[in-house]
Every structure is written in structure tokens, then in C-alpha cells.
Design a protein around this motif. Structure first.
Motif, short mmCIF file in Angstrom:
data_model
loop_
_atom_site.label_atom_id
_atom_site.label_comp_id
_atom_site.label_asym_id
_atom_site.label_seq_id
_atom_site.Cartn_x
_atom_site.Cartn_y
_atom_site.Cartn_z
N HIS A 1 -14.91 -2.99 -3.61
CA HIS A 1 -13.65 -2.27 -3.82
C HIS A 1 -13.54 -1.78 -5.25
CE1 HIS A 1 -12.60 -3.44 0.16
NE2 HIS A 1 -11.31 -3.21 0.04
N ASN B 1 1.18 2.49 -1.44
CA ASN B 1 0.41 1.26 -1.21
C ASN B 1 -0.22 0.70 -2.48
OD1 ASN B 1 0.69 0.78 1.59
ND2 ASN B 1 -0.69 2.48 2.04
N TYR B 2 -0.08 1.39 -3.59
CA TYR B 2 -0.78 1.03 -4.82
C TYR B 2 -0.44 -0.38 -5.31
CZ TYR B 2 -2.61 1.53 -9.59
OH TYR B 2 -3.28 1.35 -10.77
N LEU B 3 0.81 -0.77 -5.20
CA LEU B 3 1.25 -2.07 -5.73
C LEU B 3 1.17 -3.20 -4.71
CD1 LEU B 3 4.35 -0.91 -7.83
CD2 LEU B 3 2.01 -1.32 -8.61
N LYS B 4 0.69 -2.92 -3.52
CA LYS B 4 0.60 -3.92 -2.46
C LYS B 4 -0.73 -4.66 -2.51
CE LYS B 4 3.53 -1.25 0.72
NZ LYS B 4 3.58 -0.57 2.03
N GLY B 5 -0.82 -5.73 -1.75
CA GLY B 5 -2.08 -6.43 -1.59
C GLY B 5 -2.87 -5.84 -0.43
N ASN B 6 -4.08 -6.35 -0.24
CA ASN B 6 -4.91 -5.91 0.90
C ASN B 6 -4.59 -6.78 2.10
OD1 ASN B 6 -7.00 -5.47 -1.69
ND2 ASN B 6 -6.94 -3.80 -0.23
N SER C 1 -4.36 2.69 5.49
CA SER C 1 -3.99 1.95 4.28
C SER C 1 -5.11 1.03 3.82
CB SER C 1 -2.71 1.13 4.52
OG SER C 1 -2.89 0.14 5.52
N HIS D 1 -6.80 2.52 0.82
CA HIS D 1 -5.99 2.95 -0.32
C HIS D 1 -6.24 2.04 -1.53
CE1 HIS D 1 -2.93 5.08 2.53
NE2 HIS D 1 -4.04 5.77 2.35
N ARG E 1 -5.71 -0.20 -4.70
CA ARG E 1 -4.67 -1.13 -5.13
C ARG E 1 -4.74 -1.31 -6.65
NH1 ARG E 1 -4.61 -0.75 0.16
NH2 ARG E 1 -3.14 -2.12 1.26
N GLU E 2 -3.57 -1.56 -7.23
CA GLU E 2 -3.49 -1.75 -8.68
C GLU E 2 -4.41 -2.86 -9.15
OE1 GLU E 2 0.04 -2.33 -12.00
OE2 GLU E 2 0.13 -3.49 -10.14
N GLU F 1 -7.37 -3.63 -8.27
CA GLU F 1 -8.73 -3.16 -8.52
C GLU F 1 -8.81 -2.43 -9.86
OE1 GLU F 1 -10.81 -4.34 -6.51
OE2 GLU F 1 -9.39 -4.89 -4.94
#
Length: 215
Positions: free
Chosen positions: A122, A144-149, A162, A165, A167-168, A170
Motif C-alpha cells: 500500500h 475516505n482519506y482519513l478512514k482506516g482500511n 473504497s 482509496h 489513506r492518510e 500510508e
């Protein structure tokens, strides 16, 4: 290969092929590289693919890939995964927005998806000879940037989208890297890159990109 593997050619001596989107067509890409070697009288050391690799092993993987049904094709990667064929070049790739997300999730931190074919994860960094290569898989979507996987197969509702997408988390991991990189890979365009070429012709062919270019 890493620094300890014995592969010690310096970056200035390397010949590296770069592919935009692979779309599962490894046979065609490797054939084109061999043709180029014969034509130019060179030896290619590494293939880099910048996303949409489509490491599809079987028909089940196709159901975990976000593409219209008419584009769901097995491709040729499965032959390299099964060992039927060995990749003739060291191959390095990141994920895009058309991937078998279930398989890439199994290698979240990166790893070999097939002999001689390496997924950067990732987000991740590796050394190939004396070349230091980093990369970020997926594409940016603000919601979705601030969410978890949280996505897990079988994907439901919009999870098949999603799942790829960025994530912050990464991005923050990459920001902690202290040693400089020689090459960085992303599937998203660099900022304003579309404005460095013939933007009008691009939008005529792909008008749906207008909002992305404006951003």
C-alpha cells in the motif's frame, strides 16, 4: 533486489522500462521489451508498472476488481503466478484503481505476487541495486482519506472501490522516511501535470477528467 542480493549496478548504468497501466497484459509488455532490446541493442534491468497491474489469479479475483463487466478479463498474470511462465525481467509495481484488491490486501506491506514480480505494498520503499524506489498505491478520494482500511472480501456495496482509496496513514508512513528516494511511484497524476501538455486535446478525448484537472 535489495542491496544484499549481489545486484550492484549503479543507477546511471541501469536500463529501466516504465509502463503506465499494465491491465494484466504481461505477455505483451515483456514481448515489447524484448523487441526493444533487439532493436536498440540494450539489456533492460527492471520493469516498473505504475498501477492497474491487475494481478488476477483466477475468476474469483475478477469479482474483487472494480471495472465494468465488459472489461473483466483474466489476462496473462495467472501464468506467472502459477509458475507456468517465469517473468523474464525483475518487475516492480504499485496498485491503481483497477486491481484484484483481495490479493493485494494479502500483501499489504509488499511482497512477491509471483516469482520475479514484486508489489511495493500500500506504501513502501525498496532498494534495487543502488536505486532507492518508493511508492504509494491507490488513488485519492477525500471522503475516505482519513478512514482506516475496513474493507474485506467479499466486498459489499461500494467497498470494491473504497478498498483502493489512499489513506492518510500510508502518506504519513512515507513522510517518516529519512533517506532520500531516487524514484517515487504513484497512480495519481502529479499536481498540474496535465497542464504541461496539450490539455485541450486530452479533454476532448476524456472529458470526464475535467474536474480532476481543475483540482
Amino acid at each position: 533486489r535489495g542491496r544484499g542480493s549481489g545486484y550492484r549496478r549503479s543507477p546511471c548504468d541501469m536500463k529501466i522500462a516504465v509502463e503506465g497501466c499494465c491491465h494484466g497484459e504481461l505477455d505483451k509488455i515483456y514481448a515489447a521489451m524484448k523487441h526493444l532490446e533487439r532493436k536498440e541493442g540494450v539489456k533492460i534491468d527492471l520493469l516498473i508498472c505504475c498501477g492497474d497491474f491487475q494481478a488476477v489469479r483466477n475468476l474469483d479475483d475478477l469479482e474483487c476488481m472494480s471495472v465494468p463487466d465488459k472489461y473483466k478479463a483474466l489476462g496473462t498474470f495467472y501464468k506467472y503466478y502459477s509458475g507456468e511462465v517465469l517473468a523474464p525481467y525483475p518487475t516492480l509495481f504499485i496498485g491503481g484503481n483497477h486491481e484484484a484488491s483481495n490479493y493485494l490486501w494479502e500483501l499489504y506491506y509488499g511482497g512477491f505476487v509471483a516469482p520475479n514480480v514484486y508489489y511495493l505494498g500500500h506504501s513502501g520503499v525498496i532498494n534495487f541495486g543502488d536505486l532507492r524506489i518508493g511508492g504509494l498505491s491507490g488513488v485519492f478520494q477525500a471522503h475516505n482519506y482519513l478512514k482506516g482500511n475496513h474493507e474485506r472480501p467479499p466486498y459489499r456495496n461500494n467497498q470494491v472501490k473504497s478498498a483502493y482509496h489512499v489513506r492518510e496513514f500510508e502518506v504519513m508512513k512515507l513522510k517518516l522516511i529519512g533517506e532520500p528516494l531516487d524514484v517515487f511511484l504513484s497512480h495519481d497524476w502529479p499536481t498540474n501535470i496535465a497542464k504541461k501538455g496539450d490539455t485541450n486535446t486530452l479533454l476532448k478525448k476524456k472529458p470526464f477528467l475535467k474536474s480532476e484537472i481543475a483540482d
